[in-house]
Motif scaffolding. Structure first.
Motif, PDB file in Angstrom:
ATOM      1  N   ALA A  14      44.104  45.627  39.403  1.00  0.00           N
ATOM      2  CA  ALA A  14      44.337  46.005  40.804  1.00  0.00           C
ATOM      3  C   ALA A  14      45.418  45.126  41.423  1.00  0.00           C
ATOM      4  O   ALA A  14      45.410  43.906  41.248  1.00  0.00           O
ATOM      5  CB  ALA A  14      43.037  45.880  41.592  1.00  0.00           C
ATOM      6  N   VAL A  16      46.179  45.938  44.809  1.00  0.00           N
ATOM      7  CA  VAL A  16      45.418  45.863  46.063  1.00  0.00           C
ATOM      8  C   VAL A  16      43.949  46.039  45.658  1.00  0.00           C
ATOM      9  O   VAL A  16      43.604  46.988  44.961  1.00  0.00           O
ATOM     10  CB  VAL A  16      45.849  46.953  47.064  1.00  0.00           C
ATOM     11  CG1 VAL A  16      45.026  46.853  48.346  1.00  0.00           C
ATOM     12  CG2 VAL A  16      47.338  46.839  47.382  1.00  0.00           C
ATOM     13  N   LYS A  17      43.123  45.082  46.063  1.00  0.00           N
ATOM     14  CA  LYS A  17      41.783  44.959  45.464  1.00  0.00           C
ATOM     15  C   LYS A  17      40.693  45.758  46.160  1.00  0.00           C
ATOM     16  O   LYS A  17      40.636  45.785  47.394  1.00  0.00           O
ATOM     17  CB  LYS A  17      41.348  43.474  45.496  1.00  0.00           C
ATOM     18  CG  LYS A  17      42.363  42.490  44.962  1.00  0.00           C
ATOM     19  CD  LYS A  17      42.562  42.615  43.468  1.00  0.00           C
ATOM     20  CE  LYS A  17      43.583  41.598  42.952  1.00  0.00           C
ATOM     21  NZ  LYS A  17      43.819  41.728  41.526  1.00  0.00           N
ATOM     22  N   TYR A  18      39.832  46.328  45.343  1.00  0.00           N
ATOM     23  CA  TYR A  18      38.563  46.944  45.786  1.00  0.00           C
ATOM     24  C   TYR A  18      37.536  45.824  45.847  1.00  0.00           C
ATOM     25  O   TYR A  18      37.248  45.188  44.836  1.00  0.00           O
ATOM     26  CB  TYR A  18      38.208  48.021  44.748  1.00  0.00           C
ATOM     27  CG  TYR A  18      36.754  48.332  44.478  1.00  0.00           C
ATOM     28  CD1 TYR A  18      35.868  48.681  45.500  1.00  0.00           C
ATOM     29  CD2 TYR A  18      36.276  48.333  43.161  1.00  0.00           C
ATOM     30  CE1 TYR A  18      34.538  49.012  45.211  1.00  0.00           C
ATOM     31  CE2 TYR A  18      34.959  48.664  42.861  1.00  0.00           C
ATOM     32  CZ  TYR A  18      34.089  48.994  43.898  1.00  0.00           C
ATOM     33  OH  TYR A  18      32.793  49.322  43.615  1.00  0.00           O
ATOM     34  N   LYS A  21      31.515  47.692  48.798  1.00  0.00           N
ATOM     35  CA  LYS A  21      31.207  49.115  48.607  1.00  0.00           C
ATOM     36  C   LYS A  21      29.970  49.486  49.410  1.00  0.00           C
ATOM     37  O   LYS A  21      29.201  48.620  49.828  1.00  0.00           O
ATOM     38  CB  LYS A  21      31.038  49.444  47.135  1.00  0.00           C
ATOM     39  CG  LYS A  21      29.957  48.662  46.407  1.00  0.00           C
ATOM     40  CD  LYS A  21      29.849  49.125  44.962  1.00  0.00           C
ATOM     41  CE  LYS A  21      29.097  48.145  44.091  1.00  0.00           C
ATOM     42  NZ  LYS A  21      28.927  48.566  42.718  1.00  0.00           N
ATOM     43  N   SER A 109      34.380  46.951  32.168  1.00  0.00           N
ATOM     44  CA  SER A 109      33.597  48.074  32.712  1.00  0.00           C
ATOM     45  C   SER A 109      34.536  49.199  33.144  1.00  0.00           C
ATOM     46  O   SER A 109      34.162  50.366  33.118  1.00  0.00           O
ATOM     47  CB  SER A 109      32.688  47.629  33.854  1.00  0.00           C
ATOM     48  OG  SER A 109      33.428  47.287  34.982  1.00  0.00           O
ATOM     49  N   SER A 144      31.405  52.651  37.369  1.00  0.00           N
ATOM     50  CA  SER A 144      32.034  51.406  37.824  1.00  0.00           C
ATOM     51  C   SER A 144      33.257  51.795  38.641  1.00  0.00           C
ATOM     52  O   SER A 144      34.125  52.538  38.154  1.00  0.00           O
ATOM     53  CB  SER A 144      32.444  50.550  36.627  1.00  0.00           C
ATOM     54  OG  SER A 144      33.108  49.400  37.084  1.00  0.00           O
ATOM     55  N   GLY A 145      33.323  51.294  39.865  1.00  0.00           N
ATOM     56  CA  GLY A 145      34.366  51.735  40.801  1.00  0.00           C
ATOM     57  C   GLY A 145      35.770  51.712  40.215  1.00  0.00           C
ATOM     58  O   GLY A 145      36.493  52.717  40.218  1.00  0.00           O
ATOM     59  N   SER A 146      36.159  50.555  39.669  1.00  0.00           N
ATOM     60  CA  SER A 146      37.538  50.404  39.208  1.00  0.00           C
ATOM     61  C   SER A 146      37.869  51.360  38.044  1.00  0.00           C
ATOM     62  O   SER A 146      39.038  51.632  37.778  1.00  0.00           O
ATOM     63  CB  SER A 146      37.808  48.952  38.806  1.00  0.00           C
ATOM     64  OG  SER A 146      36.815  48.521  37.904  1.00  0.00           O
ATOM     65  N   SER A 202      29.244  42.796  40.995  1.00  0.00           N
ATOM     66  CA  SER A 202      28.243  43.489  41.831  1.00  0.00           C
ATOM     67  C   SER A 202      27.753  42.578  42.942  1.00  0.00           C
ATOM     68  O   SER A 202      27.635  42.991  44.093  1.00  0.00           O
ATOM     69  CB  SER A 202      27.036  43.916  41.008  1.00  0.00           C
ATOM     70  OG  SER A 202      27.460  44.570  39.867  1.00  0.00           O
TER      71      SER A 202
HETATM   72  C1  DP6 Z   1      37.938  42.341  41.692  1.00  0.00           C
HETATM   73  O1  DP6 Z   1      34.824  48.012  39.587  1.00  0.00           O
HETATM   74  O2  DP6 Z   1      33.852  45.974  38.486  1.00  0.00           O
HETATM   75  O3  DP6 Z   1      38.309  43.808  39.858  1.00  0.00           O
HETATM   76  O4  DP6 Z   1      31.969  49.244  41.073  1.00  0.00           O
HETATM   77  O5  DP6 Z   1      30.420  47.321  40.877  1.00  0.00           O
HETATM   78  O6  DP6 Z   1      31.492  48.250  38.818  1.00  0.00           O
HETATM   79  P1  DP6 Z   1      31.612  47.999  40.310  1.00  0.00           P
HETATM   80  O7  DP6 Z   1      32.778  46.937  40.519  1.00  0.00           O
HETATM   81  P2  DP6 Z   1      34.114  46.729  39.723  1.00  0.00           P
HETATM   82  O8  DP6 Z   1      34.897  45.796  40.768  1.00  0.00           O
HETATM   83  C2  DP6 Z   1      36.208  45.435  40.538  1.00  0.00           C
HETATM   84  C3  DP6 Z   1      36.623  44.390  41.465  1.00  0.00           C
HETATM   85  C4  DP6 Z   1      37.983  43.779  41.228  1.00  0.00           C
HETATM   86  C5  DP6 Z   1      39.050  44.487  42.044  1.00  0.00           C
HETATM   87  C6  DP6 Z   1      39.518  45.828  41.574  1.00  0.00           C
HETATM   88  O9  DP6 Z   1      39.529  46.125  40.378  1.00  0.00           O
HETATM   89  O10 DP6 Z   1      39.958  46.595  42.460  1.00  0.00           O
END
Ligand code: DP6
Length: 336
Positions: A14, A16-18, A21, A109, A144-146, A202
């Motif tokens: 990423a 820009v970070k997720y 949630k 993941s 998994s979101g990413s 998480s």
């Molecule tokens: C910091 O996708 O691993 O890598 O949805 O709980 O599986 P879950 O989380 P995940 O979170 C990734 C967080 C990060 C930033 C990103 O990849 O955007």
């Protein structure tokens, strides 16, 4: 007769970070990533007809049964109505391998759930290519979101961004018309620690609930996504570097400012970041860094300066590193 499906999907990093949630794997802000190439998961899914109603799913990672991940996949698959018939009528076996070592800070993941969702969807349905990728991205997000961003190369956006057509919290979309400055980008993944991280993503996401800076962060990230899309199209290298590095540091600042604060950067991480700042200021070369939720560093740079950056890493950083993985932007995965 046993049906065999092979899915090979890359990880992504990423820019820009997720981080944060809600609900059923919905992101609190949009995120934008570069899809990787050499860091991938490959799975072989075997589906054998069965007569019992009990779910039968076995999961092997690099030849060994992995009970905890198997339970996670069973829970995930049984929650998606798209997989009900498959789980009901077939006994499933998944054999998974990663091209990269475990716990290197490469999001396993992301590549794993992209591959699992794509393979299960392929085994479940006959939908056409365009809808398949969108649907597989949505289903991967639920694992998994990413993972939802690993379906498109070289850059993908996940999350609703104002004025960006088709952007959605449900699945990722590709970013097209990328300026040549950002074609064939390289990512040298500098491993400073290869033991599993102490705080899972998480837990980190959950700490964004009731985080005093959460709202400001979510607004900032959405703005950064919108700006980054313009930057990728216009070729604005200076702003690419500024957004990417500030995003990495903001992610870690959020962790450090959580109620249950924690720090994932190591002294080596900070040392390397300083070295990159100095190298860039001396050479004026377009090199920058980003961080995942861990201490390892992703160094991003264009293909043209590859040899110079490799020498810089070997001469200035090698003593701090456990290993280096030289990866580059990729085009996404495939399932057959
Ligand atoms: C910091 O996708 O691993 O890598 O949805 O709980 O599986 P879950 O989380 P995940 O979170 C990734 C967080 C990060 C930033 C990103 O990849 O955007």
């Amino acid at each position: 007769m046993t049906q065999k499906i092979i899915a090979k999907y890359p990880s992504n990093i990423a820019l820009v970070k997720y981080w944060g949630k809600y609900g059923n794997q919905m992101p609190c802000n949009a995120s934008l990533s570069m899809t990787l190439s050499k860091a991938y998961t490959e799975i072989i899914l075997q589906c054998t007809p069965k007569t019992t109603s009990k779910i039968e799913l076995d999961y092997f990672f690099e030849g060994q049964p992995k009970e905890n991940f198997k339970e996670r996949i069973i829970k995930y698959a049984s929650q998606q109505k798209e997989f009900t018939t498959l789980l009901h009528n077939f006994s499933l076996r998944i054999d998974s391998t990663n091209s990269f070592p475990h716990s290197t800070g490469i999001a396993s993941s992301a590549s794993a759930f992209a591959a699992i969702a794509a393979a299960l969807l392929k085994a479940s349905s006959q939908i056409n290519d365009v809808d398949f990728t969108k649907e597989a991205s949505r289903l991967a997000r639920l694992g998994s979101g990413s993972a939802c961003r690993s379906f498109y190369g070289s850059y993908a956006l996940w999350g609703k961004v104002e004025n960006i057509e088709n952007s959605s919290n449900e699945y990722a979309i590709p970013i097209t018309d990328i300026h040549t400055n950002f074609h064939n980008m390289k990512d040298a993944i500098l491993i400073v620690e290869d033991s599993p991280k102490k705080v899972s993503s998480s837990v980190g996401h959950a700490l964004m609930n009731n985080h005093p800076y959460a709202n400001a962060r979510f607004i900032d990230a959405n703005k950064n996504c919108a700006t980054m899309i313009s930057v990728l199209k216009s070729g604005d290298v200076e702003n690419f570097i500024a957004i990417t590095e500030r995003e990495a540091l903001t992610l870690h600042a959020m962790m450090m400012m959580s109620k249950d604060y924690y720090m994932l950067m190591k002294p080596e991480t900070v040392f390397i970041i300083e070295q990159i700042f100095n190298f860039r200021s001396e050479t004026k070369l377009p090199i920058c860094f980003t961080l995942d939720a861990g201490p390892n560093i992703h160094v991003l740079y264009p293909e043209q300066i590859e040899q110079t950056v490799k020498s810089f890493i070997e001469q200035n950083l090698q003593t701090k590193l456990k290993s280096v993985i030289y990866d580059h932007a990729g085009l996404g995965g495939e399932v057959n």
